[in-house]
Design a protein around this motif. Structure first.
Motif, mmCIF file in Angstrom:
data_model
loop_
_atom_site.group_PDB
_atom_site.id
_atom_site.type_symbol
_atom_site.label_atom_id
_atom_site.label_comp_id
_atom_site.label_asym_id
_atom_site.label_seq_id
_atom_site.Cartn_x
_atom_site.Cartn_y
_atom_site.Cartn_z
ATOM 1 N N GLY A 1 48.820 18.652 45.544
ATOM 2 C CA GLY A 1 48.781 17.312 44.981
ATOM 3 C C GLY A 1 47.456 17.017 44.307
ATOM 4 O O GLY A 1 46.483 17.769 44.440
ATOM 5 N N TYR A 2 47.402 15.915 43.612
ATOM 6 C CA TYR A 2 46.157 15.495 42.959
ATOM 7 C C TYR A 2 45.024 15.430 43.977
ATOM 8 O O TYR A 2 43.878 15.723 43.659
ATOM 9 C CB TYR A 2 46.329 14.120 42.303
ATOM 10 N N CYS A 3 45.341 15.066 45.207
ATOM 11 C CA CYS A 3 44.340 14.889 46.254
ATOM 12 C C CYS A 3 43.987 16.179 46.987
ATOM 13 O O CYS A 3 43.072 16.199 47.790
ATOM 14 C CB CYS A 3 44.848 13.880 47.275
ATOM 15 N N GLY A 4 44.722 17.240 46.724
ATOM 16 C CA GLY A 4 44.459 18.508 47.397
ATOM 17 C C GLY A 4 45.401 18.802 48.546
ATOM 18 O O GLY A 4 45.416 19.916 49.063
ATOM 19 N N LEU A 5 46.197 17.828 48.962
ATOM 20 C CA LEU A 5 47.172 18.100 50.018
ATOM 21 C C LEU A 5 48.269 19.007 49.460
ATOM 22 O O LEU A 5 48.593 18.952 48.279
ATOM 23 C CB LEU A 5 47.771 16.797 50.549
ATOM 24 N N CYS B 1 37.579 16.579 38.599
ATOM 25 C CA CYS B 1 36.805 15.363 38.355
ATOM 26 C C CYS B 1 35.363 15.551 38.830
ATOM 27 O O CYS B 1 35.137 15.989 39.962
ATOM 28 C CB CYS B 1 37.435 14.185 39.088
ATOM 29 N N PRO B 2 34.378 15.209 37.998
ATOM 30 C CA PRO B 2 32.983 15.366 38.398
ATOM 31 C C PRO B 2 32.575 14.436 39.540
ATOM 32 O O PRO B 2 31.543 14.661 40.172
ATOM 33 C CB PRO B 2 32.201 15.048 37.118
ATOM 34 N N GLU B 3 33.380 13.440 39.840
ATOM 35 C CA GLU B 3 33.062 12.485 40.906
ATOM 36 C C GLU B 3 33.687 12.869 42.253
ATOM 37 O O GLU B 3 33.595 12.096 43.213
ATOM 38 C CB GLU B 3 33.535 11.094 40.496
ATOM 39 N N LEU B 4 34.288 14.026 42.349
ATOM 40 C CA LEU B 4 35.017 14.432 43.556
ATOM 41 C C LEU B 4 34.220 14.215 44.841
ATOM 42 O O LEU B 4 34.704 13.602 45.778
ATOM 43 C CB LEU B 4 35.439 15.904 43.461
ATOM 44 N N GLU B 5 33.012 14.720 44.902
ATOM 45 C CA GLU B 5 32.229 14.691 46.139
ATOM 46 C C GLU B 5 31.792 13.291 46.554
ATOM 47 O O GLU B 5 31.488 13.059 47.724
ATOM 48 C CB GLU B 5 31.001 15.597 46.000
ATOM 49 N N THR B 6 31.766 12.329 45.629
ATOM 50 C CA THR B 6 31.299 10.981 45.952
ATOM 51 C C THR B 6 32.376 9.915 45.808
ATOM 52 O O THR B 6 32.103 8.733 46.006
ATOM 53 C CB THR B 6 30.108 10.601 45.041
ATOM 54 N N CYS B 7 33.573 10.314 45.480
ATOM 55 C CA CYS B 7 34.657 9.376 45.197
ATOM 56 C C CYS B 7 35.166 8.681 46.459
ATOM 57 O O CYS B 7 35.644 9.339 47.382
ATOM 58 C CB CYS B 7 35.809 10.110 44.513
ATOM 59 N N PRO B 8 35.111 7.348 46.492
ATOM 60 C CA PRO B 8 35.639 6.633 47.652
ATOM 61 C C PRO B 8 37.166 6.643 47.707
ATOM 62 O O PRO B 8 37.747 6.516 48.776
ATOM 63 C CB PRO B 8 35.108 5.210 47.468
ATOM 64 N N THR B 9 37.817 6.827 46.552
ATOM 65 C CA THR B 9 39.284 6.804 46.513
ATOM 66 C C THR B 9 39.871 7.989 47.269
ATOM 67 O O THR B 9 40.838 7.844 48.007
ATOM 68 C CB THR B 9 39.782 6.801 45.052
ATOM 69 N N ILE B 10 39.288 9.162 47.118
ATOM 70 C CA ILE B 10 39.804 10.362 47.783
ATOM 71 C C ILE B 10 39.044 10.685 49.074
ATOM 72 O O ILE B 10 39.466 11.512 49.861
ATOM 73 C CB ILE B 10 39.791 11.577 46.830
#
Length: 109
Positions: free
Chosen positions: A6-10, A85-94
């Protein structure tokens, strides 16, 4: 990366909604609907449990198609997954997904 991540990695192939759909397993649909209804305090019925994966064409649960903020964000940004996405490591959504599912982060790399 395989399409069923999935988009989230699941891994969609491990999701009970996906398994119930591809195996046409009504008992699993009923069990999943009951559990998800309790967990989400929402009226989720067995007929709502149909999903072929969030990144592929086909059926999706109402949550996956219309309510998942992660999916909405990835589609808006035009990325294949949050791993692009360059924001992966800091993204509050994921963030919560990655915090509670270390394998999801591995799937995105």
């Amino acid at each position: 990366m395989k399409d069923m991540i999935g988009y989230c990695g699941l891994d969609c192939e491990k999701c009970d909604a996906y398994l119930a759909t591809v195996n046409n397993d009504q008992a699993l649909r009923e069990k999943t609907a009951k559990l998800w209804a309790e967990l989400n305090n929402a009226p989720i019925l067995p007929e709502h449990i149909n999903c072929e994966g969030c990144r592929v064409n086909g059926a999706k649960t109402v949550f996956c198609e219309h309510m998942c903020e992660i999916r909405k964000c990835a589609l808006k940004k035009g990325v294949s997954t949050c791993g692009d996405c360059p924001e992966l490591e800091t993204c509050p959504t994921i963030g919560e997904i990655l915090e509670n599912n270390p394998s999801a982060l591995e799937n995105l790399k």
